[in-house]
Scaffold this active site. Structure first.
Site, PDB file in Angstrom:
ATOM      1  N   HIS A  76     -22.773  19.062  14.522  1.00 48.80           N
ATOM      2  CA  HIS A  76     -21.736  19.320  13.517  1.00 48.80           C
ATOM      3  C   HIS A  76     -22.042  20.592  12.719  1.00 48.80           C
ATOM      4  O   HIS A  76     -23.193  20.900  12.445  1.00 48.80           O
ATOM      5  CB  HIS A  76     -21.592  18.118  12.575  1.00 48.80           C
ATOM      6  CG  HIS A  76     -20.857  16.966  13.208  1.00 48.80           C
ATOM      7  ND1 HIS A  76     -20.967  15.673  12.766  1.00 48.80           N
ATOM      8  CD2 HIS A  76     -20.001  16.941  14.257  1.00 48.80           C
ATOM      9  CE1 HIS A  76     -20.199  14.884  13.517  1.00 48.80           C
ATOM     10  NE2 HIS A  76     -19.620  15.634  14.433  1.00 48.80           N
ATOM     11  N   ASP A  78     -21.963  21.502   9.689  1.00 51.25           N
ATOM     12  CA  ASP A  78     -22.764  21.482   8.455  1.00 51.25           C
ATOM     13  C   ASP A  78     -24.247  21.270   8.752  1.00 51.25           C
ATOM     14  O   ASP A  78     -25.072  21.261   7.843  1.00 51.25           O
ATOM     15  CB  ASP A  78     -22.240  20.423   7.466  1.00 51.25           C
ATOM     16  CG  ASP A  78     -22.260  19.008   8.023  1.00 51.25           C
ATOM     17  OD1 ASP A  78     -21.816  18.798   9.160  1.00 51.25           O
ATOM     18  OD2 ASP A  78     -22.722  18.100   7.296  1.00 51.25           O
ATOM     19  N   HIS A 189     -27.136  13.899   3.679  1.00 52.35           N
ATOM     20  CA  HIS A 189     -26.088  13.910   2.652  1.00 52.35           C
ATOM     21  C   HIS A 189     -26.432  13.018   1.468  1.00 52.35           C
ATOM     22  O   HIS A 189     -27.064  11.974   1.631  1.00 52.35           O
ATOM     23  CB  HIS A 189     -24.756  13.416   3.240  1.00 52.35           C
ATOM     24  CG  HIS A 189     -24.150  14.341   4.250  1.00 52.35           C
ATOM     25  ND1 HIS A 189     -23.335  15.384   3.911  1.00 52.35           N
ATOM     26  CD2 HIS A 189     -24.268  14.367   5.600  1.00 52.35           C
ATOM     27  CE1 HIS A 189     -22.951  16.020   5.010  1.00 52.35           C
ATOM     28  NE2 HIS A 189     -23.503  15.420   6.057  1.00 52.35           N
TER      29      HIS A 189
HETATM   30 FE    FE Z   1     -23.243  15.992   8.172  1.00 51.44          FE
HETATM   31 ZN    ZN Z   2     -22.430  14.903  11.123  1.00 51.56          ZN
END
Ligand code: FE
Ligand code: ZN
Length: 273
Positions: A76, A78, A189
């Site tokens: 991904h 990010d 996160h």
């Molecule tokens: Fe992520």
């Molecule tokens: Zn992800």
């Protein structure tokens, strides 16, 4: 409640300065954490999931560190947005899942389940943990008691099942929860508060969960990061890791159902939470 003008979760933080593996938390974007890791014995340095090159470069420069390795958990943006830039600027080599060779930019070293990876003198074992994506991996540094999980485990939560199945995620959870409880979990996160609120809806009588929810609320009110955290806390409070707990099955109307089904239901409820 007083508001700290520079919340500590928005600045790079040396979360481990002693021991065999130094670790720095580098905030990025809105709620991502990127992780620098440095072998104390050799000075070999890596970064896990550099979604953005700039804050990584700044944190390295502030410490006078180079960059030897880029460890990717999944493809991904990010998590990989800064990979090629850092690879070029620092001459770092990129490690990622063999099963994701077509999606991890600049991949140099392709790894699979149970493969070893060495950062200086520190050994890591790769866990293949599909679910969030079809080729997600985690890196476990056993001696350093550190587990880098990307978006597979969050505090009291897990990543959305974009490409994998509840069965795959349950397999991953069942394996990772067997690691030593004093392992520190480094996820990507700061989703902890909303995860805690949701977890209480499916596990309302869990006293450890209630206590932890209060702790993380206090931490976030003070602008403090809640990552890393102990695996033992997840073993006691993460509903996705505890999908074989009869109380959770009962709470979601699936008493006696297999944990894969319970996990699928809990994830579906979280998606709609
Ligand atoms: Fe992520
Ligand atoms: Zn992800």
């Amino acid at each position: 409640m007083s508001v700290d003008p520079t919340p500590s979760d928005r600045e790079p933080a040396d979360v481990r300065t002693a021991g065999p593996l130094q670790i720095v938390r580098v905030p990025a974007f809105r709620d991502n954490y990127l992780w620098l890791l440095r072998c104390a014995a050799t000075g070999t340095t890596g970064v896990v999931d550099p979604g953005d090159a700039e804050p990584v470069r700044a944190a390295l420069a502030a410490r006078g560190w180079g960059l030897d390795w880029i460890l990717v958990t999944h493809h991904h943006w990010d998590h990989v947005g800064g990979v090629l830039e850092l690879k070029q600027s620092h001459g770092a080599r990129v490690v990622g899942a063999a099963a994701d060779a077509d999606r991890v930019p600049g991949l140099d070293v392709a790894v699979a389940q149970d493969d070893g990876f060495t950062l200086g003198a520190q050994q890591a074992t790769v866990h293949f943990v599909p679910g969030h994506t079809r080729a997600h991996i985690a890196y476990h540094f056993a001696d350093a008691r550190a587990l880098f999980v990307g978006d597979t485990i969050f505090a009291m939560g897990c990543g959305r099942l974009f490409e994998g199945t509840p069965a795959q995620l349950w397999d991953a959870m069942a394996r990772l929860r067997q690691l030593p409880g004093d392992t520190e979990v480094f996820c990507a996160h700061e989703y902890t508060l909303s995860n805690a609120r949701f977890a209480r809806t499916v596990d309302p009588d869990n006293a450890a969960l209630a206590a932890r929810a209060a702790d993380v609320q206090a931490a976030r009110d003070a602008g403090r990061a809640t990552v890393p955290f102990r695996l033992s806390a997840e073993q006691a409070t993460n509903p996705f890791m505890r999908a074989d707990d009869p109380a959770i099955a009962r709470q979601v109307g699936l008493a006696g159902a297999p944990p894969v089904q319970v996990l699928g239901e809990v994830r579906a409820r979280k998606d709609a939470f």
